[in-house]
Design an enzyme around this catalytic site. Sequence first.
Site, short mmCIF file in Angstrom:
data_model
loop_
_atom_site.label_atom_id
_atom_site.label_comp_id
_atom_site.label_asym_id
_atom_site.label_seq_id
_atom_site.Cartn_x
_atom_site.Cartn_y
_atom_site.Cartn_z
N LYS A 185 0.85 -1.09 0.05
CA LYS A 185 -0.11 0.04 0.01
C LYS A 185 0.71 1.34 -0.16
CE LYS A 185 -2.02 3.19 2.06
NZ LYS A 185 -1.66 4.46 1.43
N GLY A 237 7.18 4.90 8.26
CA GLY A 237 6.23 6.38 7.83
C GLY A 237 6.36 6.94 9.28
N SER A 238 5.36 7.69 9.60
CA SER A 238 5.41 8.51 10.93
C SER A 238 5.22 7.67 11.99
CB SER A 238 4.25 9.56 10.71
OG SER A 238 3.09 9.08 10.84
N THR A 239 5.72 8.30 13.27
CA THR A 239 5.67 7.51 14.46
C THR A 239 4.13 7.48 15.11
OG1 THR A 239 8.03 8.00 15.14
CG2 THR A 239 6.39 7.53 17.00
N GLU A 240 3.56 8.70 14.59
CA GLU A 240 1.94 8.62 14.92
C GLU A 240 1.27 7.49 14.39
OE1 GLU A 240 0.42 12.25 13.69
OE2 GLU A 240 -1.39 11.71 14.19
N GLY A 242 2.58 4.94 13.09
CA GLY A 242 3.34 3.81 13.47
C GLY A 242 2.47 3.05 14.84
N GLU A 259 9.48 1.22 10.71
CA GLU A 259 10.38 2.11 10.44
C GLU A 259 9.93 3.42 10.65
OE1 GLU A 259 13.71 1.54 9.93
OE2 GLU A 259 13.64 -0.87 9.83
N CYS A 293 13.86 10.56 6.87
CA CYS A 293 13.49 10.23 8.08
C CYS A 293 14.79 10.28 9.03
CB CYS A 293 13.18 8.66 8.23
SG CYS A 293 14.40 7.50 7.33
N GLU A 394 9.60 16.14 14.62
CA GLU A 394 10.18 16.06 13.39
C GLU A 394 9.48 16.98 12.41
OE1 GLU A 394 8.91 12.32 11.14
OE2 GLU A 394 11.19 12.04 10.64
P1 NAD Z 1 2.60 8.72 7.14
O1 NAD Z 1 2.91 7.80 8.33
O2 NAD Z 1 1.60 9.72 7.28
O3 NAD Z 1 2.13 7.62 6.02
C1 NAD Z 1 2.83 6.28 5.80
C2 NAD Z 1 2.02 5.43 5.34
O4 NAD Z 1 0.97 4.92 6.01
C3 NAD Z 1 1.35 5.98 3.97
O5 NAD Z 1 1.04 4.76 2.94
C4 NAD Z 1 -0.18 6.32 4.59
O6 NAD Z 1 -1.21 6.23 3.48
C5 NAD Z 1 -0.47 5.02 5.43
N1 NAD Z 1 -1.26 5.36 6.61
C6 NAD Z 1 -1.71 6.57 7.12
N2 NAD Z 1 -2.60 6.32 7.99
C7 NAD Z 1 -2.75 5.01 8.39
C8 NAD Z 1 -3.55 4.22 9.05
N3 NAD Z 1 -4.40 4.65 10.08
N4 NAD Z 1 -3.35 2.80 8.91
C9 NAD Z 1 -2.39 2.27 8.04
N5 NAD Z 1 -1.92 3.01 7.09
C10 NAD Z 1 -1.90 4.38 7.43
O7 NAD Z 1 4.07 8.96 6.84
P2 NAD Z 1 4.53 9.72 5.39
O8 NAD Z 1 4.03 11.36 5.72
O9 NAD Z 1 4.09 9.23 4.24
O10 NAD Z 1 6.19 9.89 5.67
C11 NAD Z 1 6.86 10.53 6.45
C12 NAD Z 1 7.17 10.00 7.56
O11 NAD Z 1 7.91 8.69 7.26
C13 NAD Z 1 8.27 10.59 8.54
O12 NAD Z 1 7.69 10.56 9.95
C14 NAD Z 1 9.49 9.73 8.16
O13 NAD Z 1 10.31 10.03 9.37
C15 NAD Z 1 8.88 8.51 8.17
N6 NAD Z 1 9.83 7.63 7.39
C16 NAD Z 1 10.72 6.80 8.10
C17 NAD Z 1 11.63 5.89 7.52
C18 NAD Z 1 12.49 5.05 8.37
O14 NAD Z 1 12.84 3.99 7.50
N7 NAD Z 1 12.39 4.81 9.60
C19 NAD Z 1 11.83 6.08 6.03
C20 NAD Z 1 11.11 7.18 5.43
C21 NAD Z 1 10.00 8.05 6.01
#
Ligand code: NAD
Length: 508
Positions: A185, A237-240, A242, A259, A293, A394
């Site tokens: 996804k 994605g974001s910690t929130e 996650g 991650e 990130c 962040e």
């Molecule tokens: P995000 O958390 O908003 O979204 C990430 C993914 O999760 C997207 O595909 C989104 O559609 C999906 N998503 C959103 N809400 C969801 C839910 N309730 N249930 C399941 N899936 C859901 O993050 P973003 O804005 O796309 O990316 C930026 C973030 O990603 C930053 O916090 C960055 O630090 C982090 N990031 C981490 C790494 C790492 O390897 N640690 C790498 C790249 C980005």
Amino acid sequence: MTTNVDVKSFPLFINGEWKQAESGQTFDVTNPATGEVIATAAKGSKEDVDKAVKAAREAFENEEWREMKPKDRAVILNAIAQKITVHAEELVYLEVISSGGTVRRVSSNDILQMADLFQQMAKFVLDYPFSETLPVPPFPGPSHNFVWREPIGVCAAITPWNMPMLIASWKIAPALAMGNTVVIKPASYTPLSTLKLAEIISTVVPPGVINVVTGSGKEVGEYLTTHPEVDKVAFTGSTEVGKKIMSLASETIKNTTLELGGKSPSIFLEDADLEVAIPGSLFGVFLHSGQLCESGTRLFVPDSIYDKVVKGLVQWSKRLKLGNPLDATTEIGPVISKQQRDTILSYIESGKKEGATIACGGKEITVDGCEGGSFIEPTIFTNVTNDMKIAQEEIFGPVLSVIRYSDVNEAIKQANDTIYGLAAGVWTKDVNKAYDVTRKLKAGVVWINDWHMLRNDAPFGGYKQSGIGREMGKHSLDAYTQLKHVHTSMVPQLEKRNWYQILFSQSE
Ligand code: NAD
């Protein structure tokens, strides 16, 4: 860069075929550099997730895939690497026009790293300990014992928008290497390159092994995370989000890799080689407009060199060329969206309100030919204290917080004083001092006199709220397997069995 790619309409990719969403709905994909709609993608729903998971389940239950010999799997992984190279121009183009990452970076780093990743996985799979024999134990009696490593099953990969195809590959490569199947996804800003990558991979794997369902995190993401037929969730994605995923995945006790975000500290020691450390630390924070990130967003600088460092940081920052990411001379592209622009600008305002000083940047600028895009000047704050919002949260934008220190132990303490622990760095000419600081930093990766140097043979992941588990390296293969202990008794006689003595020997 020129190409003839048709970027108009992207359906879902399920069971080796392009499929329209059940609802027939689509959403727009925009070029962040221009604000123009460049494509539509299918808006997947629960029905589409069900179809993709069913296809992935059937592909997984097929023994030909699940129990393929490592040498045959290595051939497939190498073939994927080769196909990525063949389709590099198209993949790079789709990535650049949707993510805003510069063609300089994506073509000279991401695409090569992806191909290399699949090649590395091909090597790892040949040496992987799929079966380990344990020594014959004195207790609980003689037996032959093995530990088998088996694939987990259907893996959901939920990915962010900042480096979409590379981050998807960090999940796809080890998952396929171990015999799993995948439903991806991608983020709704950037589904195009992931869809193309899946199509490319599907030419060398059985139908259903790789699937992509585009759509919202709320519907597609959450349903994948709770789906009873999904065995693992690999999320970046974001910690929130996650935290939400960890909680949702707990309902079915899914294997989960997370991650997440970062607020990574970079520490200059007094003897740092400033010729390298100043541009190096700016590379660490401004690459991809700070939307990485593991960006080094907090820079700790000792009193003795503070003024000199700030002067150098400002000089080097002013050299950076913002522009259309498709232009090979552009060094920094746009931020992903107007929403992200507003978030970054509001952090800049908060920094000013809390008493930090803008040494350079701080504003949105207009780029000729890209009037519809959002570009923010590389921004450096001085007089930052580690408790300020700009030093704790962040921002995910081109904003560096410079924090002055007089005692290195205090700097290390502050460097660790954050909920995150993804990356960290130290700049010094003294290797002993470097290792001493490195040992004290709480982060999944520490760079010494460098930044952003992720390797396909080294693990990547976070301490604390930056995540759980590791991607890349041999370690990532473990995250896509589960262990099975297999025991065979070596004792033929009933009365010599340990369990016979425990339960039956008194009832003779
Ligand atoms: P995000 O958390 O908003 O979204 C990430 C993914 O999760 C997207 O595909 C989104 O559609 C999906 N998503 C959103 N809400 C969801 C839910 N309730 N249930 C399941 N899936 C859901 O993050 P973003 O804005 O796309 O990316 C930026 C973030 O990603 C930053 O916090 C960055 O630090 C982090 N990031 C981490 C790494 C790492 O390897 N640690 C790498 C790249 C980005």
